[in-house]
Design a protein around this motif. Structure first.
Motif, PDB file in Angstrom:
ATOM      1  N   MET A  98       0.479  -1.227  -0.408  1.00 61.58           N
ATOM      2  CA  MET A  98      -0.405   0.059  -0.249  1.00 61.58           C
ATOM      3  C   MET A  98       0.863   1.036  -0.372  1.00 61.58           C
ATOM      4  O   MET A  98       2.058   1.503   0.989  1.00 61.58           O
ATOM      5  CB  MET A  98      -0.929  -0.446   1.077  1.00 61.58           C
ATOM      6  N   THR A  99       0.408   2.028  -0.838  1.00 64.33           N
ATOM      7  CA  THR A  99       0.980   3.380  -0.848  1.00 64.33           C
ATOM      8  C   THR A  99       0.766   4.413   0.471  1.00 64.33           C
ATOM      9  O   THR A  99      -0.167   4.350   1.079  1.00 64.33           O
ATOM     10  CB  THR A  99       0.543   4.246  -1.820  1.00 64.33           C
ATOM     11  N   ARG A 100       2.118   4.848   1.545  1.00 62.77           N
ATOM     12  CA  ARG A 100       1.867   5.889   1.765  1.00 62.77           C
ATOM     13  C   ARG A 100       2.245   7.591   1.870  1.00 62.77           C
ATOM     14  O   ARG A 100       2.644   7.560   0.706  1.00 62.77           O
ATOM     15  CB  ARG A 100       3.558   5.599   3.053  1.00 62.77           C
ATOM     16  N   LEU A 101       0.780   7.633   2.127  1.00 68.71           N
ATOM     17  CA  LEU A 101       0.374   9.447   1.694  1.00 68.71           C
ATOM     18  C   LEU A 101       0.538   9.689   3.389  1.00 68.71           C
ATOM     19  O   LEU A 101      -0.509   9.966   4.015  1.00 68.71           O
ATOM     20  CB  LEU A 101      -1.106   9.272   1.512  1.00 68.71           C
ATOM     21  N   THR A 102       2.037  10.493   3.245  1.00 72.14           N
ATOM     22  CA  THR A 102       1.472  11.400   4.745  1.00 72.14           C
ATOM     23  C   THR A 102       2.058  12.645   3.696  1.00 72.14           C
ATOM     24  O   THR A 102       2.898  12.847   2.799  1.00 72.14           O
ATOM     25  CB  THR A 102       1.802  11.306   5.610  1.00 72.14           C
ATOM     26  N   GLY A 103       2.126  13.958   4.744  1.00 73.66           N
ATOM     27  CA  GLY A 103       2.759  15.007   4.330  1.00 73.66           C
ATOM     28  C   GLY A 103       1.920  15.847   3.740  1.00 73.66           C
ATOM     29  O   GLY A 103       0.140  15.871   3.101  1.00 73.66           O
ATOM     30  N   ASP A 104       2.163  16.843   2.457  1.00 77.33           N
ATOM     31  CA  ASP A 104       1.570  17.363   1.478  1.00 77.33           C
ATOM     32  C   ASP A 104       0.922  16.798   0.775  1.00 77.33           C
ATOM     33  O   ASP A 104       1.593  16.112   0.091  1.00 77.33           O
ATOM     34  CB  ASP A 104       2.572  18.996   0.340  1.00 77.33           C
ATOM     35  N   ALA A 105      -0.363  17.392   0.545  1.00 82.46           N
ATOM     36  CA  ALA A 105      -1.438  16.714  -0.381  1.00 82.46           C
ATOM     37  C   ALA A 105      -1.703  17.566  -1.711  1.00 82.46           C
ATOM     38  O   ALA A 105      -1.858  18.726  -1.024  1.00 82.46           O
ATOM     39  CB  ALA A 105      -2.041  15.373   0.283  1.00 82.46           C
ATOM     40  N   LEU A 106      -2.598  16.743  -2.109  1.00 80.98           N
ATOM     41  CA  LEU A 106      -3.167  17.743  -3.321  1.00 80.98           C
ATOM     42  C   LEU A 106      -4.650  17.511  -3.080  1.00 80.98           C
ATOM     43  O   LEU A 106      -5.052  15.995  -3.044  1.00 80.98           O
ATOM     44  CB  LEU A 106      -2.957  17.656  -4.056  1.00 80.98           C
ATOM     45  N   ARG A 107      -6.096  17.982  -2.680  1.00 80.56           N
ATOM     46  CA  ARG A 107      -6.702  17.445  -2.686  1.00 80.56           C
ATOM     47  C   ARG A 107      -8.812  18.103  -3.687  1.00 80.56           C
ATOM     48  O   ARG A 107      -8.379  19.489  -4.152  1.00 80.56           O
ATOM     49  CB  ARG A 107      -7.909  17.664  -1.251  1.00 80.56           C
ATOM     50  N   VAL A 108      -8.749  17.341  -4.791  1.00 83.48           N
ATOM     51  CA  VAL A 108      -9.452  17.463  -5.791  1.00 83.48           C
ATOM     52  C   VAL A 108     -11.085  17.367  -5.434  1.00 83.48           C
ATOM     53  O   VAL A 108     -11.334  15.983  -4.978  1.00 83.48           O
ATOM     54  CB  VAL A 108      -9.375  17.331  -7.102  1.00 83.48           C
ATOM     55  N   THR A 109     -11.948  18.491  -5.110  1.00 84.13           N
ATOM     56  CA  THR A 109     -13.479  18.006  -4.952  1.00 84.13           C
ATOM     57  C   THR A 109     -14.411  18.188  -5.976  1.00 84.13           C
ATOM     58  O   THR A 109     -14.149  19.510  -6.444  1.00 84.13           O
ATOM     59  CB  THR A 109     -13.839  18.714  -4.135  1.00 84.13           C
ATOM     60  N   VAL A 110     -14.569  18.031  -6.238  1.00 79.72           N
ATOM     61  CA  VAL A 110     -15.433  17.384  -7.912  1.00 79.72           C
ATOM     62  C   VAL A 110     -17.276  17.958  -7.470  1.00 79.72           C
ATOM     63  O   VAL A 110     -17.984  16.753  -6.868  1.00 79.72           O
ATOM     64  CB  VAL A 110     -15.501  15.975  -8.828  1.00 79.72           C
ATOM     65  N   PHE A 111     -17.546  18.641  -7.509  1.00 82.57           N
ATOM     66  CA  PHE A 111     -19.852  19.475  -7.764  1.00 82.57           C
ATOM     67  C   PHE A 111     -20.247  19.206  -8.470  1.00 82.57           C
ATOM     68  O   PHE A 111     -19.766  19.755  -9.649  1.00 82.57           O
ATOM     69  CB  PHE A 111     -19.435  20.699  -7.070  1.00 82.57           C
ATOM     70  N   ILE A 112     -21.108  17.954  -8.837  1.00 90.14           N
ATOM     71  CA  ILE A 112     -22.515  17.941  -9.631  1.00 90.14           C
ATOM     72  C   ILE A 112     -23.655  17.098  -9.359  1.00 90.14           C
ATOM     73  O   ILE A 112     -23.685  17.393  -7.986  1.00 90.14           O
ATOM     74  CB  ILE A 112     -21.856  16.518 -10.079  1.00 90.14           C
ATOM     75  N   GLY A 113     -24.453  17.374 -10.760  1.00 87.25           N
ATOM     76  CA  GLY A 113     -25.534  16.216  -9.723  1.00 87.25           C
ATOM     77  C   GLY A 113     -25.619  14.903  -9.626  1.00 87.25           C
ATOM     78  O   GLY A 113     -25.016  14.591 -10.000  1.00 87.25           O
ATOM     79  N   GLU A 114     -26.400  14.465  -8.095  1.00 83.76           N
ATOM     80  CA  GLU A 114     -26.518  13.432  -8.403  1.00 83.76           C
ATOM     81  C   GLU A 114     -27.127  12.685 -10.076  1.00 83.76           C
ATOM     82  O   GLU A 114     -27.085  10.815  -9.643  1.00 83.76           O
ATOM     83  CB  GLU A 114     -27.721  12.494  -7.340  1.00 83.76           C
ATOM     84  N   GLN A 115     -28.165  13.604 -10.806  1.00 86.12           N
ATOM     85  CA  GLN A 115     -29.152  12.066 -11.031  1.00 86.12           C
ATOM     86  C   GLN A 115     -27.682  12.523 -12.918  1.00 86.12           C
ATOM     87  O   GLN A 115     -27.865  12.353 -13.961  1.00 86.12           O
ATOM     88  CB  GLN A 115     -29.746  13.542 -12.365  1.00 86.12           C
ATOM     89  N   ASP A 116     -26.913  13.212 -12.870  1.00 87.82           N
ATOM     90  CA  ASP A 116     -25.790  13.334 -13.789  1.00 87.82           C
ATOM     91  C   ASP A 116     -25.094  11.527 -14.319  1.00 87.82           C
ATOM     92  O   ASP A 116     -25.069  11.260 -13.546  1.00 87.82           O
ATOM     93  CB  ASP A 116     -24.386  14.357 -13.505  1.00 87.82           C
ATOM     94  N   THR A 117     -25.424  11.739 -15.412  1.00 86.18           N
ATOM     95  CA  THR A 117     -24.384  10.331 -16.029  1.00 86.18           C
ATOM     96  C   THR A 117     -22.940  10.603 -16.890  1.00 86.18           C
ATOM     97  O   THR A 117     -23.166  11.513 -17.711  1.00 86.18           O
ATOM     98  CB  THR A 117     -25.851   9.416 -16.383  1.00 86.18           C
ATOM     99  N   TRP A 118     -22.954   9.627 -17.110  1.00 87.97           N
ATOM    100  CA  TRP A 118     -21.591   9.378 -18.287  1.00 87.97           C
ATOM    101  C   TRP A 118     -22.194   7.680 -19.182  1.00 87.97           C
ATOM    102  O   TRP A 118     -21.706   6.529 -17.616  1.00 87.97           O
ATOM    103  CB  TRP A 118     -20.208   8.838 -17.384  1.00 87.97           C
ATOM    104  N   HIS A 119     -22.238   7.337 -20.087  1.00 91.48           N
ATOM    105  CA  HIS A 119     -22.771   6.944 -20.623  1.00 91.48           C
ATOM    106  C   HIS A 119     -23.419   5.764 -20.135  1.00 91.48           C
ATOM    107  O   HIS A 119     -23.597   4.379 -19.470  1.00 91.48           O
ATOM    108  CB  HIS A 119     -21.509   5.368 -20.948  1.00 91.48           C
ATOM    109  N   HIS A 120     -24.789   6.548 -19.396  1.00 90.77           N
ATOM    110  CA  HIS A 120     -25.720   5.423 -18.950  1.00 90.77           C
ATOM    111  C   HIS A 120     -25.844   5.321 -17.133  1.00 90.77           C
ATOM    112  O   HIS A 120     -26.624   3.930 -16.780  1.00 90.77           O
ATOM    113  CB  HIS A 120     -26.683   4.376 -20.068  1.00 90.77           C
ATOM    114  N   LYS A 121     -24.739   5.321 -17.093  1.00 87.77           N
ATOM    115  CA  LYS A 121     -24.579   5.320 -15.898  1.00 87.77           C
ATOM    116  C   LYS A 121     -23.317   6.373 -14.392  1.00 87.77           C
ATOM    117  O   LYS A 121     -23.606   7.839 -15.057  1.00 87.77           O
ATOM    118  CB  LYS A 121     -23.197   4.819 -15.498  1.00 87.77           C
ATOM    119  N   PRO A 122     -24.162   6.165 -13.304  1.00 86.66           N
ATOM    120  CA  PRO A 122     -24.087   7.553 -12.112  1.00 86.66           C
ATOM    121  C   PRO A 122     -22.299   8.297 -12.297  1.00 86.66           C
ATOM    122  O   PRO A 122     -21.308   7.031 -12.397  1.00 86.66           O
ATOM    123  CB  PRO A 122     -24.179   7.204 -11.296  1.00 86.66           C
ATOM    124  N   LEU A 123     -22.365   9.677 -12.807  1.00 83.36           N
ATOM    125  CA  LEU A 123     -20.883   9.826 -12.689  1.00 83.36           C
ATOM    126  C   LEU A 123     -20.282  10.327 -12.340  1.00 83.36           C
ATOM    127  O   LEU A 123     -19.213   9.590 -12.080  1.00 83.36           O
ATOM    128  CB  LEU A 123     -21.837  11.291 -13.071  1.00 83.36           C
TER     129      LEU A 123
END
Length: 126
Positions: A1-26
């Motif tokens: 398992m990769t160890r992750l400590t210290g500086d990192a980057l957080r990406v937050t994606v805000f979408i709608g619950e009904q948004d889809t990608w090829h008929h699957k929830p986005l």
């Protein structure tokens, strides 16, 4: 398992619950792609109320007709790995908001790890 400590980057994606990608929830497609890319982790959070660029308020209140509640997907990993994943988000997220912010990881352990055993200096093992 990769160890992750210290500086990192957080990406937050805000979408709608009904948004889809090829008929699957986005949100599901984003999580599965993050997993396939080997990112440290991704979580989906369902909002109870919110609005975005469309200025339509979406709510879970009983009398509301909205079923397209806000969803946030949060992914944290090293800056290099997160930035390498951004082109996939650019492809997937056609409506919504993608936010990057720096963060510091102080603990990252899976189930059964970091059980409290002490190392030779009396500190908990991470």
């Amino acid at each position: 398992m990769t160890r992750l400590t210290g500086d990192a980057l957080r990406v937050t994606v805000f979408i709608g619950e009904q948004d889809t990608w090829h008929h699957k929830p986005l949100y599901s497609e984003i999580v599965h792609r993050a997993h396939a890319a080997g990112l440290a982790g991704a979580s989906v959070f369902r909002g109870i109320e919110g609005f975005g660029a469309s200025s339509r308020i979406h709510t879970s209140r009983l009398l509301s007709l909205s079923e397209d509640l806000p969803v946030a997907i949060v992914i944290v990993d090293t800056e290099e790995r997160v930035r390498a994943f951004l082109p996939q988000l650019d492809e997937l997220v056609t409506e919504g908001l993608v936010v990057l912010d720096g963060c510091e990881v102080i603990r990252y352990a899976g189930r059964g790890e970091g059980s409290g055993e002490s190392d030779t200096h009396g500190k908990r093992s991470l």
